[in-house]
Design a protein around this motif. Structure first.
Motif, PDB file in Angstrom:
ATOM      1  N   ARG A 219      -1.939   2.832   4.616  1.00 36.04           N
ATOM      2  CA  ARG A 219      -1.215   4.017   4.162  1.00 36.04           C
ATOM      3  C   ARG A 219      -0.366   3.640   2.958  1.00 36.04           C
ATOM      4  O   ARG A 219      -0.037   2.467   2.758  1.00 36.04           O
ATOM      5  CB  ARG A 219      -0.328   4.587   5.279  1.00 36.04           C
ATOM      6  N   THR A 220       0.003   4.624   2.166  1.00 34.71           N
ATOM      7  CA  THR A 220       0.801   4.391   0.969  1.00 34.71           C
ATOM      8  C   THR A 220       2.162   5.053   1.112  1.00 34.71           C
ATOM      9  O   THR A 220       2.259   6.208   1.555  1.00 34.71           O
ATOM     10  CB  THR A 220       0.093   4.948  -0.278  1.00 34.71           C
ATOM     11  N   ASP A 221       3.219   4.338   0.736  1.00 38.13           N
ATOM     12  CA  ASP A 221       4.577   4.871   0.810  1.00 38.13           C
ATOM     13  C   ASP A 221       4.766   6.042  -0.150  1.00 38.13           C
ATOM     14  O   ASP A 221       3.963   6.269  -1.063  1.00 38.13           O
ATOM     15  CB  ASP A 221       5.591   3.775   0.455  1.00 38.13           C
ATOM     16  N   GLU A 222       5.875   6.740   0.034  1.00 42.11           N
ATOM     17  CA  GLU A 222       6.197   7.868  -0.838  1.00 42.11           C
ATOM     18  C   GLU A 222       6.434   7.432  -2.277  1.00 42.11           C
ATOM     19  O   GLU A 222       6.362   8.268  -3.199  1.00 42.11           O
ATOM     20  CB  GLU A 222       7.428   8.612  -0.305  1.00 42.11           C
ATOM     21  N   ASP A 223       6.694   6.133  -2.502  1.00 39.52           N
ATOM     22  CA  ASP A 223       6.889   5.675  -3.874  1.00 39.52           C
ATOM     23  C   ASP A 223       5.578   5.691  -4.662  1.00 39.52           C
ATOM     24  O   ASP A 223       5.566   5.489  -5.887  1.00 39.52           O
ATOM     25  CB  ASP A 223       7.535   4.287  -3.914  1.00 39.52           C
ATOM     26  N   GLY A 224       4.457   5.923  -3.965  1.00 41.11           N
ATOM     27  CA  GLY A 224       3.172   5.994  -4.632  1.00 41.11           C
ATOM     28  C   GLY A 224       2.541   4.656  -4.935  1.00 41.11           C
ATOM     29  O   GLY A 224       1.417   4.597  -5.448  1.00 41.11           O
ATOM     30  N   TRP A 225       3.230   3.576  -4.593  1.00 39.35           N
ATOM     31  CA  TRP A 225       2.756   2.235  -4.914  1.00 39.35           C
ATOM     32  C   TRP A 225       2.519   1.365  -3.680  1.00 39.35           C
ATOM     33  O   TRP A 225       1.432   0.816  -3.502  1.00 39.35           O
ATOM     34  CB  TRP A 225       3.753   1.531  -5.848  1.00 39.35           C
ATOM     35  N   THR A 226       3.542   1.227  -2.843  1.00 36.24           N
ATOM     36  CA  THR A 226       3.483   0.267  -1.744  1.00 36.24           C
ATOM     37  C   THR A 226       2.422   0.651  -0.724  1.00 36.24           C
ATOM     38  O   THR A 226       2.477   1.717  -0.127  1.00 36.24           O
ATOM     39  CB  THR A 226       4.853   0.162  -1.042  1.00 36.24           C
ATOM     40  N   VAL A 227       1.450  -0.241  -0.505  1.00 32.29           N
ATOM     41  CA  VAL A 227       0.381  -0.018   0.461  1.00 32.29           C
ATOM     42  C   VAL A 227       0.669  -0.840   1.709  1.00 32.29           C
ATOM     43  O   VAL A 227       0.890  -2.056   1.626  1.00 32.29           O
ATOM     44  CB  VAL A 227      -0.991  -0.410  -0.118  1.00 32.29           C
ATOM     45  N   ARG A 228       0.676  -0.182   2.873  1.00 32.45           N
ATOM     46  CA  ARG A 228       1.023  -0.829   4.133  1.00 32.45           C
ATOM     47  C   ARG A 228      -0.122  -0.752   5.137  1.00 32.45           C
ATOM     48  O   ARG A 228      -1.022   0.081   5.017  1.00 32.45           O
ATOM     49  CB  ARG A 228       2.273  -0.187   4.748  1.00 32.45           C
ATOM     50  N   THR A 229      -0.058  -1.613   6.135  1.00 31.75           N
ATOM     51  CA  THR A 229      -1.021  -1.533   7.231  1.00 31.75           C
ATOM     52  C   THR A 229      -0.780  -0.247   8.003  1.00 31.75           C
ATOM     53  O   THR A 229       0.369   0.173   8.203  1.00 31.75           O
ATOM     54  CB  THR A 229      -0.865  -2.736   8.174  1.00 31.75           C
ATOM     55  N   GLY A 230      -1.834   0.380   8.453  1.00 30.82           N
ATOM     56  CA  GLY A 230      -1.698   1.636   9.170  1.00 30.82           C
ATOM     57  C   GLY A 230      -1.036   1.494  10.515  1.00 30.82           C
ATOM     58  O   GLY A 230      -0.395   2.438  11.005  1.00 30.82           O
ATOM     59  N   ASP A 231      -1.180   0.317  11.143  1.00 32.47           N
ATOM     60  CA  ASP A 231      -0.621   0.121  12.476  1.00 32.47           C
ATOM     61  C   ASP A 231       0.695  -0.645  12.473  1.00 32.47           C
ATOM     62  O   ASP A 231       1.243  -0.950  13.531  1.00 32.47           O
ATOM     63  CB  ASP A 231      -1.638  -0.611  13.369  1.00 32.47           C
ATOM     64  N   GLY A 232       1.237  -0.949  11.299  1.00 33.05           N
ATOM     65  CA  GLY A 232       2.516  -1.646  11.203  1.00 33.05           C
ATOM     66  C   GLY A 232       2.433  -3.146  11.402  1.00 33.05           C
ATOM     67  O   GLY A 232       3.463  -3.825  11.412  1.00 33.05           O
ATOM     68  N   SER A 233       1.228  -3.681  11.540  1.00 36.07           N
ATOM     69  CA  SER A 233       1.085  -5.132  11.691  1.00 36.07           C
ATOM     70  C   SER A 233       1.290  -5.819  10.346  1.00 36.07           C
ATOM     71  O   SER A 233       1.284  -5.182   9.291  1.00 36.07           O
ATOM     72  CB  SER A 233      -0.296  -5.471  12.255  1.00 36.07           C
ATOM     73  N   ARG A 234       1.420  -7.128  10.384  1.00 31.98           N
ATOM     74  CA  ARG A 234       1.677  -7.877   9.161  1.00 31.98           C
ATOM     75  C   ARG A 234       0.396  -8.133   8.380  1.00 31.98           C
ATOM     76  O   ARG A 234      -0.706  -8.076   8.925  1.00 31.98           O
ATOM     77  CB  ARG A 234       2.397  -9.187   9.488  1.00 31.98           C
ATOM     78  N   ALA A 235       0.591  -8.422   7.084  1.00 35.05           N
ATOM     79  CA  ALA A 235      -0.549  -8.630   6.203  1.00 35.05           C
ATOM     80  C   ALA A 235      -0.322  -9.854   5.330  1.00 35.05           C
ATOM     81  O   ALA A 235       0.821 -10.222   5.024  1.00 35.05           O
ATOM     82  CB  ALA A 235      -0.765  -7.402   5.320  1.00 35.05           C
ATOM     83  N   ALA A 236      -1.424 -10.478   4.923  1.00 36.50           N
ATOM     84  CA  ALA A 236      -1.373 -11.588   3.972  1.00 36.50           C
ATOM     85  C   ALA A 236      -2.316 -11.294   2.815  1.00 36.50           C
ATOM     86  O   ALA A 236      -3.368 -10.681   2.991  1.00 36.50           O
ATOM     87  CB  ALA A 236      -1.760 -12.901   4.648  1.00 36.50           C
ATOM     88  N   HIS A 237      -1.924 -11.754   1.633  1.00 42.76           N
ATOM     89  CA  HIS A 237      -2.687 -11.490   0.406  1.00 42.76           C
ATOM     90  C   HIS A 237      -2.554 -12.719  -0.496  1.00 42.76           C
ATOM     91  O   HIS A 237      -1.449 -13.121  -0.849  1.00 42.76           O
ATOM     92  CB  HIS A 237      -2.105 -10.252  -0.289  1.00 42.76           C
ATOM     93  N   VAL A 238      -3.686 -13.331  -0.837  1.00 40.70           N
ATOM     94  CA  VAL A 238      -3.685 -14.461  -1.765  1.00 40.70           C
ATOM     95  C   VAL A 238      -4.749 -14.213  -2.831  1.00 40.70           C
ATOM     96  O   VAL A 238      -5.732 -13.509  -2.585  1.00 40.70           O
ATOM     97  CB  VAL A 238      -3.931 -15.801  -1.049  1.00 40.70           C
ATOM     98  N   GLU A 239      -4.556 -14.816  -4.001  1.00 41.31           N
ATOM     99  CA  GLU A 239      -5.438 -14.476  -5.121  1.00 41.31           C
ATOM    100  C   GLU A 239      -5.459 -15.597  -6.149  1.00 41.31           C
ATOM    101  O   GLU A 239      -4.443 -16.237  -6.423  1.00 41.31           O
ATOM    102  CB  GLU A 239      -4.925 -13.192  -5.776  1.00 41.31           C
ATOM    103  N   HIS A 240      -6.632 -15.826  -6.728  1.00 41.15           N
ATOM    104  CA  HIS A 240      -6.797 -16.658  -7.917  1.00 41.15           C
ATOM    105  C   HIS A 240      -7.682 -15.920  -8.902  1.00 41.15           C
ATOM    106  O   HIS A 240      -8.564 -15.145  -8.516  1.00 41.15           O
ATOM    107  CB  HIS A 240      -7.460 -17.994  -7.589  1.00 41.15           C
TER     108      HIS A 240
END
Length: 255
Positions: A219-240
Protein backbone atom coordinates in the motif's frame (compact mmCIF):
# COMPACT_ATOMS: atom_id res chain seq x y z
CA UNK A 1 14.03 1.54 -25.80
CA UNK A 2 16.96 -0.31 -24.24
CA UNK A 3 20.25 1.57 -24.60
CA UNK A 4 23.62 -0.20 -24.44
CA UNK A 5 26.51 1.76 -22.95
CA UNK A 6 30.08 1.96 -24.23
CA UNK A 7 33.03 0.91 -22.01
CA UNK A 8 33.92 4.59 -21.55
CA UNK A 9 30.39 5.42 -20.45
CA UNK A 10 30.39 2.48 -18.05
CA UNK A 11 33.58 3.84 -16.49
CA UNK A 12 31.79 7.13 -15.74
CA UNK A 13 28.80 5.19 -14.39
CA UNK A 14 31.30 3.47 -12.11
CA UNK A 15 32.41 6.84 -10.75
CA UNK A 16 28.79 7.74 -10.01
CA UNK A 17 28.40 4.35 -8.33
CA UNK A 18 31.45 4.98 -6.19
CA UNK A 19 29.92 8.21 -4.89
CA UNK A 20 26.70 6.36 -4.05
CA UNK A 21 28.64 3.66 -2.18
CA UNK A 22 30.56 6.26 -0.18
CA UNK A 23 27.32 8.04 0.68
CA UNK A 24 25.60 4.86 1.87
CA UNK A 25 28.65 3.98 3.98
CA UNK A 26 28.59 7.41 5.64
CA UNK A 27 24.84 7.28 6.29
CA UNK A 28 25.01 3.82 7.82
CA UNK A 29 27.92 4.80 10.05
CA UNK A 30 26.02 7.86 11.29
CA UNK A 31 22.65 6.20 11.87
CA UNK A 32 21.95 5.36 15.50
CA UNK A 33 19.22 5.32 18.09
CA UNK A 34 17.73 8.81 18.20
CA UNK A 35 19.11 9.97 14.84
CA UNK A 36 16.51 11.92 12.82
CA UNK A 37 16.03 10.73 9.25
CA UNK A 38 16.40 14.32 8.07
CA UNK A 39 19.91 14.40 9.55
CA UNK A 40 20.86 11.36 7.47
CA UNK A 41 19.50 13.13 4.41
CA UNK A 42 21.58 16.22 5.10
CA UNK A 43 24.68 14.06 5.52
CA UNK A 44 24.00 12.32 2.21
CA UNK A 45 23.64 15.66 0.46
CA UNK A 46 26.99 16.81 1.84
CA UNK A 47 28.84 13.64 0.81
CA UNK A 48 27.42 13.71 -2.72
CA UNK A 49 28.06 17.40 -3.38
CA UNK A 50 31.53 17.31 -1.77
CA UNK A 51 32.40 14.60 -4.29
CA UNK A 52 31.41 16.94 -7.13
CA UNK A 53 28.28 14.90 -7.93
CA UNK A 54 24.58 15.76 -7.93
CA UNK A 55 21.80 14.02 -5.97
CA UNK A 56 19.37 12.26 -8.29
CA UNK A 57 16.39 11.70 -6.01
CA UNK A 58 15.96 15.32 -4.88
CA UNK A 59 13.15 16.86 -6.93
CA UNK A 60 12.57 13.66 -8.92
CA UNK A 61 8.97 13.36 -10.08
CA UNK A 62 7.89 10.40 -12.22
CA UNK A 63 4.47 10.57 -13.86
CA UNK A 64 2.77 8.67 -11.01
CA UNK A 65 4.08 10.93 -8.22
CA UNK A 66 1.83 13.69 -6.83
CA UNK A 67 4.81 15.87 -5.85
CA UNK A 68 8.57 15.98 -6.47
CA UNK A 69 10.54 13.80 -4.04
CA UNK A 70 11.76 16.06 -1.20
CA UNK A 71 14.87 14.14 -0.12
CA UNK A 72 18.35 13.17 -1.28
CA UNK A 73 17.84 9.62 0.00
CA UNK A 74 14.85 7.37 0.45
CA UNK A 75 14.71 6.34 4.11
CA UNK A 76 12.26 3.47 4.65
CA UNK A 77 11.78 2.19 8.22
CA UNK A 78 10.34 -1.17 9.35
CA UNK A 79 7.20 -1.84 7.26
CA UNK A 80 8.17 0.78 4.66
CA UNK A 81 9.63 -1.02 1.64
CA UNK A 82 10.80 1.84 -0.58
CA UNK A 83 10.45 5.60 -1.21
CA UNK A 84 10.29 6.59 2.45
CA UNK A 85 10.62 10.36 2.91
CA UNK A 86 13.46 11.43 5.25
CA UNK A 87 11.57 13.56 7.75
CA UNK A 88 11.92 14.35 11.46
CA UNK A 89 11.28 10.76 12.58
CA UNK A 90 13.99 9.61 14.99
CA UNK A 91 15.32 6.07 14.72
CA UNK A 92 14.48 3.78 17.63
CA UNK A 93 16.30 0.77 19.02
CA UNK A 94 15.63 -2.25 16.82
CA UNK A 95 14.40 -0.29 13.79
CA UNK A 96 15.04 -1.88 10.41
CA UNK A 97 16.15 0.81 7.96
CA UNK A 98 16.49 0.76 4.18
CA UNK A 99 18.43 3.60 2.57
CA UNK A 100 18.25 4.10 -1.20
CA UNK A 101 20.57 6.62 -2.86
CA UNK A 102 21.34 7.94 -6.33
CA UNK A 103 24.04 10.29 -7.62
CA UNK A 104 24.90 11.74 -11.02
CA UNK A 105 28.44 12.27 -12.34
CA UNK A 106 29.00 13.88 -15.75
CA UNK A 107 25.40 13.13 -16.64
CA UNK A 108 25.49 9.44 -15.66
CA UNK A 109 23.67 7.87 -12.70
CA UNK A 110 24.57 5.40 -9.96
CA UNK A 111 21.83 3.83 -7.81
CA UNK A 112 22.11 1.49 -4.81
CA UNK A 113 20.40 0.60 -1.53
CA UNK A 114 21.22 -1.05 1.80
CA UNK A 115 19.17 -2.38 4.72
CA UNK A 116 20.45 -2.51 8.31
CA UNK A 117 19.26 -2.60 11.90
CA UNK A 118 19.72 0.21 14.40
CA UNK A 119 20.75 -0.70 17.93
CA UNK A 120 19.72 -4.21 18.94
CA UNK A 121 18.77 -6.20 15.86
CA UNK A 122 15.82 -8.59 15.97
CA UNK A 123 16.88 -12.11 14.89
CA UNK A 124 14.09 -12.23 12.32
CA UNK A 125 15.32 -8.94 10.85
CA UNK A 126 18.85 -10.31 10.62
CA UNK A 127 17.57 -13.35 8.74
CA UNK A 128 15.46 -11.17 6.43
CA UNK A 129 18.34 -8.82 5.69
CA UNK A 130 20.85 -11.60 5.09
CA UNK A 131 18.48 -13.48 2.79
CA UNK A 132 17.77 -10.34 0.77
CA UNK A 133 21.50 -9.65 0.45
CA UNK A 134 22.06 -13.23 -0.68
CA UNK A 135 19.32 -12.83 -3.27
CA UNK A 136 21.08 -9.74 -4.60
CA UNK A 137 24.33 -11.69 -4.92
CA UNK A 138 22.56 -14.54 -6.73
CA UNK A 139 20.72 -12.14 -8.99
CA UNK A 140 24.01 -10.51 -9.96
CA UNK A 141 25.61 -13.91 -10.55
CA UNK A 142 22.75 -14.76 -12.92
CA UNK A 143 23.33 -11.60 -14.98
CA UNK A 144 25.52 -13.29 -17.57
CA UNK A 145 25.90 -12.22 -21.20
CA UNK A 146 23.68 -14.36 -23.40
CA UNK A 147 21.10 -14.79 -20.67
CA UNK A 148 17.76 -13.07 -20.13
CA UNK A 149 16.20 -10.74 -17.57
CA UNK A 150 14.10 -13.70 -16.41
CA UNK A 151 17.26 -15.48 -15.29
CA UNK A 152 17.90 -12.69 -12.77
CA UNK A 153 14.28 -12.68 -11.65
CA UNK A 154 14.28 -16.45 -11.18
CA UNK A 155 17.47 -16.44 -9.09
CA UNK A 156 16.04 -13.80 -6.75
CA UNK A 157 12.53 -15.21 -6.59
CA UNK A 158 13.50 -18.80 -5.79
CA UNK A 159 15.46 -17.66 -2.75
CA UNK A 160 12.73 -15.36 -1.49
CA UNK A 161 9.88 -17.81 -2.00
CA UNK A 162 11.84 -20.67 -0.43
CA UNK A 163 12.42 -18.53 2.65
CA UNK A 164 8.68 -17.79 2.85
CA UNK A 165 8.93 -14.08 2.09
CA UNK A 166 6.56 -11.94 0.07
CA UNK A 167 7.77 -10.32 -3.15
CA UNK A 168 5.88 -7.23 -4.37
CA UNK A 169 5.39 -7.72 -8.12
CA UNK A 170 5.02 -4.05 -9.11
CA UNK A 171 8.40 -3.20 -7.57
CA UNK A 172 11.78 -4.23 -8.97
CA UNK A 173 14.97 -3.21 -10.70
CA UNK A 174 15.46 -1.26 -13.91
CA UNK A 175 17.88 -0.02 -16.49
CA UNK A 176 20.23 2.81 -15.47
CA UNK A 177 22.09 5.39 -17.56
CA UNK A 178 21.57 9.09 -18.07
CA UNK A 179 18.21 8.60 -16.37
CA UNK A 180 17.72 6.80 -13.08
CA UNK A 181 14.91 4.65 -14.43
CA UNK A 182 15.36 3.25 -17.91
CA UNK A 183 14.20 0.12 -19.71
CA UNK A 184 14.09 -2.77 -19.04
CA UNK A 185 12.14 -3.54 -15.87
CA UNK A 186 13.87 -6.22 -13.75
CA UNK A 187 11.31 -8.19 -11.68
CA UNK A 188 12.26 -10.02 -8.50
CA UNK A 189 10.40 -13.19 -9.43
CA UNK A 190 9.86 -14.86 -12.77
CA UNK A 191 10.74 -17.56 -15.24
CA UNK A 192 14.23 -18.09 -16.67
CA UNK A 193 14.84 -17.59 -20.35
CA UNK A 194 12.22 -14.84 -20.59
CA UNK A 195 12.49 -11.10 -21.06
CA UNK A 196 15.08 -8.83 -22.63
CA UNK A 197 18.46 -10.35 -23.54
CA UNK A 198 21.47 -9.61 -21.35
CA UNK A 199 23.93 -8.07 -23.79
CA UNK A 200 27.30 -6.45 -23.05
CA UNK A 201 26.75 -2.74 -22.41
CA UNK A 202 23.42 -3.21 -20.63
CA UNK A 203 23.43 -1.44 -17.25
CA UNK A 204 20.88 -2.54 -14.66
CA UNK A 205 19.87 -1.81 -11.09
CA UNK A 206 19.12 -5.15 -9.45
CA UNK A 207 17.13 -4.66 -6.25
CA UNK A 208 15.49 -7.51 -4.34
CA UNK A 209 12.71 -6.53 -1.92
CA UNK A 210 11.45 -9.18 0.48
CA UNK A 211 8.49 -8.85 2.86
CA UNK A 212 8.72 -10.74 6.14
CA UNK A 213 4.99 -11.49 6.40
CA UNK A 214 4.99 -13.70 3.34
CA UNK A 215 2.32 -11.71 1.50
CA UNK A 216 2.89 -9.79 -1.72
CA UNK A 217 0.37 -6.99 -1.20
CA UNK A 218 1.53 -3.42 -0.65
CA UNK A 219 0.00 0.00 0.00
CA UNK A 220 1.09 3.60 -0.50
CA UNK A 221 0.92 6.32 2.16
CA UNK A 222 -1.04 9.53 1.70
CA UNK A 223 2.25 11.28 0.89
CA UNK A 224 2.07 9.49 -2.47
CA UNK A 225 5.58 8.11 -2.09
CA UNK A 226 6.10 5.75 0.84
CA UNK A 227 5.28 2.15 -0.11
CA UNK A 228 4.54 -0.21 2.80
CA UNK A 229 3.79 -3.88 3.29
CA UNK A 230 0.07 -4.54 3.23
CA UNK A 231 0.14 -6.60 6.41
CA UNK A 232 2.45 -4.32 8.42
CA UNK A 233 5.34 -6.78 8.44
CA UNK A 234 8.91 -5.64 7.98
CA UNK A 235 10.69 -5.33 4.67
CA UNK A 236 14.26 -5.38 3.37
CA UNK A 237 15.57 -3.78 0.18
CA UNK A 238 19.11 -3.98 -1.21
CA UNK A 239 20.42 -2.84 -4.58
CA UNK A 240 23.48 -2.59 -6.81
CA UNK A 241 23.93 -1.08 -10.24
CA UNK A 242 25.76 -3.50 -12.54
CA UNK A 243 26.99 -3.59 -16.12
CA UNK A 244 26.81 -6.66 -18.32
CA UNK A 245 30.24 -7.27 -19.88
CA UNK A 246 31.76 -9.98 -22.04
CA UNK A 247 33.39 -11.30 -18.85
CA UNK A 248 30.19 -11.28 -16.80
CA UNK A 249 28.53 -8.76 -14.47
CA UNK A 250 30.53 -5.78 -13.23
CA UNK A 251 29.25 -4.20 -10.01
CA UNK A 252 29.42 -0.41 -10.28
CA UNK A 253 28.22 0.64 -6.81
CA UNK A 254 30.95 -0.64 -4.50
CA UNK A 255 33.29 1.72 -2.59
Amino acid sequence: MIELKTPTEIDVLREAGRVVAQTLHAVRAHAGVGTPLRELDELAHAVITDAGAQPVFLGYRPNWAPTPFPGVICASVNDAIVHGIPDDQRLADGDLVSIDCGARVQGWVGDAAITFSVGTAHPTDVELTETTAQALAEGIAAAQPGGRIGDIARAIGVLGRTAGYGIPGPLGGHGVGRDMHEAPFVPNDGRPGRGAPLRPGLVLAIEPMFLAGGHDDIRTDEDGWTVRTGDGSRAAHVEHTIAITDDGPRVLTTP
